[in-house]
Design a protein around this motif. Structure first.
Motif, PDB file in Angstrom:
ATOM      1  N   MET A 118      -7.815   5.876   6.911  1.00  0.00           N
ATOM      2  CA  MET A 118      -8.312   5.562   8.250  1.00  0.00           C
ATOM      3  C   MET A 118      -8.537   4.058   8.396  1.00  0.00           C
ATOM      4  O   MET A 118      -8.315   3.487   9.471  1.00  0.00           O
ATOM      5  N   ALA A 119      -8.967   3.400   7.333  1.00  0.00           N
ATOM      6  CA  ALA A 119      -9.125   1.945   7.390  1.00  0.00           C
ATOM      7  C   ALA A 119      -7.786   1.263   7.645  1.00  0.00           C
ATOM      8  O   ALA A 119      -7.722   0.270   8.393  1.00  0.00           O
ATOM      9  N   ASP A 120      -6.722   1.780   7.045  1.00  0.00           N
ATOM     10  CA  ASP A 120      -5.388   1.224   7.298  1.00  0.00           C
ATOM     11  C   ASP A 120      -4.990   1.415   8.753  1.00  0.00           C
ATOM     12  O   ASP A 120      -4.395   0.520   9.373  1.00  0.00           O
ATOM     13  N   PHE A 121      -5.326   2.599   9.306  1.00  0.00           N
ATOM     14  CA  PHE A 121      -5.000   2.854  10.704  1.00  0.00           C
ATOM     15  C   PHE A 121      -5.767   1.914  11.625  1.00  0.00           C
ATOM     16  O   PHE A 121      -5.191   1.327  12.551  1.00  0.00           O
ATOM     17  N   ASP A 122      -7.052   1.771  11.388  1.00  0.00           N
ATOM     18  CA  ASP A 122      -7.859   0.884  12.234  1.00  0.00           C
ATOM     19  C   ASP A 122      -7.338  -0.553  12.157  1.00  0.00           C
ATOM     20  O   ASP A 122      -7.318  -1.271  13.175  1.00  0.00           O
ATOM     21  N   ARG A 123      -6.920  -0.953  10.982  1.00  0.00           N
ATOM     22  CA  ARG A 123      -6.355  -2.303  10.832  1.00  0.00           C
ATOM     23  C   ARG A 123      -5.057  -2.428  11.620  1.00  0.00           C
ATOM     24  O   ARG A 123      -4.818  -3.462  12.281  1.00  0.00           O
ATOM     25  N   LEU A 124      -4.212  -1.411  11.572  1.00  0.00           N
ATOM     26  CA  LEU A 124      -2.971  -1.433  12.344  1.00  0.00           C
ATOM     27  C   LEU A 124      -3.262  -1.597  13.832  1.00  0.00           C
ATOM     28  O   LEU A 124      -2.633  -2.417  14.514  1.00  0.00           O
ATOM     29  N   VAL A 125      -4.231  -0.846  14.349  1.00  0.00           N
ATOM     30  CA  VAL A 125      -4.568  -0.939  15.771  1.00  0.00           C
ATOM     31  C   VAL A 125      -5.059  -2.345  16.113  1.00  0.00           C
ATOM     32  O   VAL A 125      -4.650  -2.931  17.129  1.00  0.00           O
ATOM     33  N   ARG A 126      -5.921  -2.902  15.263  1.00  0.00           N
ATOM     34  CA  ARG A 126      -6.447  -4.253  15.527  1.00  0.00           C
ATOM     35  C   ARG A 126      -5.333  -5.296  15.504  1.00  0.00           C
ATOM     36  O   ARG A 126      -5.250  -6.157  16.395  1.00  0.00           O
ATOM     37  N   GLU A 127      -4.504  -5.238  14.477  1.00  0.00           N
ATOM     38  CA  GLU A 127      -3.443  -6.229  14.348  1.00  0.00           C
ATOM     39  C   GLU A 127      -2.399  -6.063  15.455  1.00  0.00           C
ATOM     40  O   GLU A 127      -1.859  -7.052  15.962  1.00  0.00           O
ATOM     41  N   ALA A 128      -2.104  -4.832  15.820  1.00  0.00           N
ATOM     42  CA  ALA A 128      -1.144  -4.602  16.899  1.00  0.00           C
ATOM     43  C   ALA A 128      -1.643  -5.207  18.207  1.00  0.00           C
ATOM     44  O   ALA A 128      -0.871  -5.808  18.965  1.00  0.00           O
ATOM     45  N   LYS A 129      -2.922  -5.085  18.461  1.00  0.00           N
ATOM     46  CA  LYS A 129      -3.489  -5.664  19.681  1.00  0.00           C
ATOM     47  C   LYS A 129      -3.298  -7.175  19.703  1.00  0.00           C
ATOM     48  O   LYS A 129      -3.015  -7.763  20.758  1.00  0.00           O
ATOM     49  N   LYS A 130      -3.426  -7.815  18.544  1.00  0.00           N
ATOM     50  CA  LYS A 130      -3.202  -9.260  18.469  1.00  0.00           C
ATOM     51  C   LYS A 130      -1.755  -9.616  18.813  1.00  0.00           C
ATOM     52  O   LYS A 130      -1.477 -10.730  19.264  1.00  0.00           O
ATOM     53  N   HIS A 131      -0.846  -8.671  18.591  1.00  0.00           N
ATOM     54  CA  HIS A 131       0.567  -8.882  18.902  1.00  0.00           C
ATOM     55  C   HIS A 131       0.937  -8.304  20.279  1.00  0.00           C
ATOM     56  O   HIS A 131       2.108  -8.152  20.589  1.00  0.00           O
ATOM     57  N   HIS A 132      -0.078  -7.944  21.066  1.00  0.00           N
ATOM     58  CA  HIS A 132       0.123  -7.409  22.420  1.00  0.00           C
ATOM     59  C   HIS A 132       0.874  -6.085  22.385  1.00  0.00           C
ATOM     60  O   HIS A 132       1.696  -5.796  23.266  1.00  0.00           O
ATOM     61  N   ILE A 133       0.583  -5.273  21.383  1.00  0.00           N
ATOM     62  CA  ILE A 133       1.255  -3.991  21.204  1.00  0.00           C
ATOM     63  C   ILE A 133       0.205  -2.893  21.109  1.00  0.00           C
ATOM     64  O   ILE A 133      -0.759  -3.002  20.355  1.00  0.00           O
ATOM     65  N   GLY A 134       0.375  -1.832  21.876  1.00  0.00           N
ATOM     66  CA  GLY A 134      -0.500  -0.678  21.781  1.00  0.00           C
ATOM     67  C   GLY A 134       0.036   0.342  20.791  1.00  0.00           C
ATOM     68  O   GLY A 134       1.236   0.366  20.498  1.00  0.00           O
ATOM     69  N   VAL A 135      -0.834   1.179  20.283  1.00  0.00           N
ATOM     70  CA  VAL A 135      -0.456   2.230  19.340  1.00  0.00           C
ATOM     71  C   VAL A 135      -0.650   3.583  20.018  1.00  0.00           C
ATOM     72  O   VAL A 135      -1.753   3.906  20.473  1.00  0.00           O
ATOM     73  N   ILE A 136       0.440   4.343  20.092  1.00  0.00           N
ATOM     74  CA  ILE A 136       0.435   5.667  20.716  1.00  0.00           C
ATOM     75  C   ILE A 136       0.544   6.721  19.623  1.00  0.00           C
ATOM     76  O   ILE A 136       1.463   6.681  18.803  1.00  0.00           O
TER      77      ILE A 136
END
Length: 598
Positions: A118-136
């Motif tokens: 889950m920590a990896d997932f939360d990190r993916l969401v945070r980093e994706a937001k920095k790249h202007h990308i949402g996670v579906i």
């Protein structure tokens, strides 16, 4: 989840090295609206968005076990940003026995250890937001794994409180007193849709695999439990959900038999599993689905940040597709329009009719066009159907399909690897098959492994997907030496460059971003062409040659209220002749032209 019959697979198109005439555009284009936001015009972020399907097992292996994972996706966010995508859709990453590679979920609140934590997932969401990308997230509502605690309770006895969370029915007596399933319903993956449980002496229903028992959506407790799952992931920052098999939530309560589908000769058709093919009118797209969609939309809207609902909606008519948005646009924001991308042949009349339906019969709602996904043969099926073997022409067909996807008035859903020309690479022997569909249907149906092979990043060991010496979960296709991100990033006329330019135009050009779509030259059966026009007068014409012969066409745009007669080339297939006027647009074999009217 919907299965399909594999077509013949041909060789991969070789990338041509000709000079394309491309308008200079930003290298890292983005829509003006990022996920969870609205645009400057007030439109939600998903309008005109580009959504990129990631098959996590096959995208990037970060820990050397031969299987892609969440940290691997995080490592590639820079690439996805450079491509210009607005959001990524992840196929299921929940705890799962992996019978159907994640679509059999045993815990909706945990990440499968194969993919991370889950920590990896939360990190993916945070980093994706920095790249202007949402996670579906892929939200599987129709069924669970048979290893889910809910089902383990349900099957334990007829009196268990969760018995009614699934669909249990008595069998019927056949000849000689043999116990038969309740009716003739079939699994989408072959065989009866009913599995007998000797302990409780009843059958449970499974639209898909035996290990995927269907939930009982008539039970309010089931609804509450699944809506709580959605709330959990929204709180973890997801931009939305892709709702798997959403049209199959309900079945005929009377358990009536479904009718066989008859062929042209009047006899029942036989499917890829050698069984009589049935219509699914009693197990698919029943009216009760809309009640669930409205309730789920209320859950999504309660967070006030444009949480997106995408539906996997294989439907037979534009009327059924329109219904998925809701009578008051209170259901799905983006039901998948499979009627355009899965025509599966280069038929101008059919494409024109289907795209025009999306423009005129959805009451202005945004269509979501889809050409490829993890359940279907990739884009090359169009080249195969057309009998095209020339590698340059095959790549031109890939460019043509991309132009339809990104230059139409739509939100666009693409599949990983399409942007570099990855093709389906099916197993050569049954021993190589991983997909249960292929194991059951071999050799007529070789399964879906061929369209799920690892992403081809470079020409090095394992195509840059896994470290050298690691056995990848599926073999790396031999095409990876030349068909990969690194090679194509150095080629200005590559298919990857074509995708980047198209996506940039989709986001930046006012007509392609905001304009209505009007079909042009509607009596021409060789060239599909259309106009994108804004209320402020900006206009772009798009022309796609569906034939292997050169074509020259002209446009009269006066009936559409466009006064300009000149054209400024925005994009054109390499080697096609220069175009300057609406009076003569030259297209090479399977050529594409996109021009600004001036």
């Amino acid at each position: 989840m919907k299965h399909r019959v594999l077509g013949a697979i041909c060789a991969l198109a070789i990338l041509c090295l000709a000079s394309a005439r491309l308008q200079a555009l930003p290298s890292s284009p983005h829509s003006s609206a990022t996920p969870h936001a609205t645009s400057a015009t007030g439109a939600p972020w998903w309008k005109n968005a580009v959504i990129y399907e990631v098959y996590p097992r096959s995208f990037q292996d970060s820990n050397g076990d031969g299987v892609g994972d969440l940290n691997g996706i995080t490592q590639r966010l820079g690439y996805l940003q450079s491509l210009g995508v607005n959001a990524i859709w992840l196929t299921p990453i929940y705890d799962s026995p992996q019978v159907d590679f994640g679509y059999d979920i045993s815990n909706y609140y945990h990440i499968d250890p194969r993919y991370g934590t889950m920590a990896d997932f939360d990190r993916l969401v945070r980093e994706a937001k920095k790249h202007h990308i949402g996670v579906i997230m892929d939200l599987v509502l129709n069924h669970t794994s048979d290893k889910h605690p809910w089902f383990l309770e349900s099957e334990s006895s007829r009196t268990n409180p969760k018995r009614d969370w699934y669909i249990w029915r008595n069998g019927r007596k056949g000849p000689n007193g043999k116990l038969l399933p309740p009716n003739n319903w079939q699994s989408d993956f072959g065989g009866s849709a009913w599995q007998y449980d000797p302990k409780t002496k009843q059958f449970y229903y499974h639209k898909f695999y035996i290990q995927q028992p269907d939930l009982n959506w008539n039970n309010p407790q089931v609804r509450k439990a699944m809506y709580d799952v959605a709330r959990f992931w929204i709180r973890h920052g997801v931009a939305g959900f892709r709702l798997d098999a959403i049209t199959t939530l309900f079945e005929d309560p009377k358990l009536r038999n479904e009718k066989p589908i008859l062929g042209p000769n009047g006899k029942p058709q036989i499917d890829a599993f050698g069984e009589v093919e049935l219509d699914d009118s009693l197990t698919n797209n029943l009216p009760q689905v809309h009640d669930v969609l409205r309730q789920l939309r209320q859950v999504a809207d309660s967070y006030h940040r444009n949480v997106l609902l995408i539906g996997e909606t294989y439907l037979s008519s534009i009327k059924d597709l329109r219904a998925m948005y809701g009578a008051n646009n209170d259901e799905l924001q983006l039901p998948m329009d499979m009627q355009v991308g899965f025509i599966n042949k280069l038929d101008v009349k059919e494409f024109r009719a289907r795209i025009n339906e999306a423009e005129t019969k959805l009451d202005g709602d945004e269509p979501l066009f889809v050409f490829d996904n993890h359940d279907n043969v990739r884009w090359e099926r169009y080249a195969t159907a057309a009998g095209v073997t020339d590698p340059v022409q095959r790549e031109n067909i890939a460019r043509l399909l991309a132009a339809i996807l990104f230059a139409s008035r739509d939100s666009a859903l693409m599949y990983y690897g399409d942007e570099i020309g990855m093709v389906t690479t099916p197993p050569k022997t049954r021993a190589e098959v991983r997909d249960p569909v292929g194991l059951r249907g071999w050799p007529k149906n070789k399964g879906r492994d061929g369209e799920r092979t690892p992403m081809q990043w470079n020409s090095g060991p394992n195509a840059g997907f896994s470290p050298a010496g690691v056995k990848t979960w599926l073999p790396i296709p031999p095409s990876y030496k030349t068909v990969n991100v690194a090679v194509e990033s150095r080629q200005p006329d590559s298919l990857l460059a074509w995708y980047k330019q198209l996506i940039a135009l989709k986001h930046a050009n006012p007509a392609l971003r905001d304009g209505q779509e009007i079909m042009l030259n509607t009596s021409n059966d060789s060239v599909l062409s259309w106009l994108r026009k804004t209320s402020q007068g900006q206009a772009v014409v798009v022309a796609c040659n569906f034939t292997a012969q050169p074509q020259t066409i002209r446009f009269d745009l006066k009936p559409q209220g466009v006064s300009g007669a000149g054209l400024r080339t925005l994009m054109a297939t390499p080697h096609d002749a220069e175009v300057q006027s609406l009076d003569a647009v030259h297209l090479g074999p399977f050529g594409v032209y996109i021009g600004q009217v001036e």
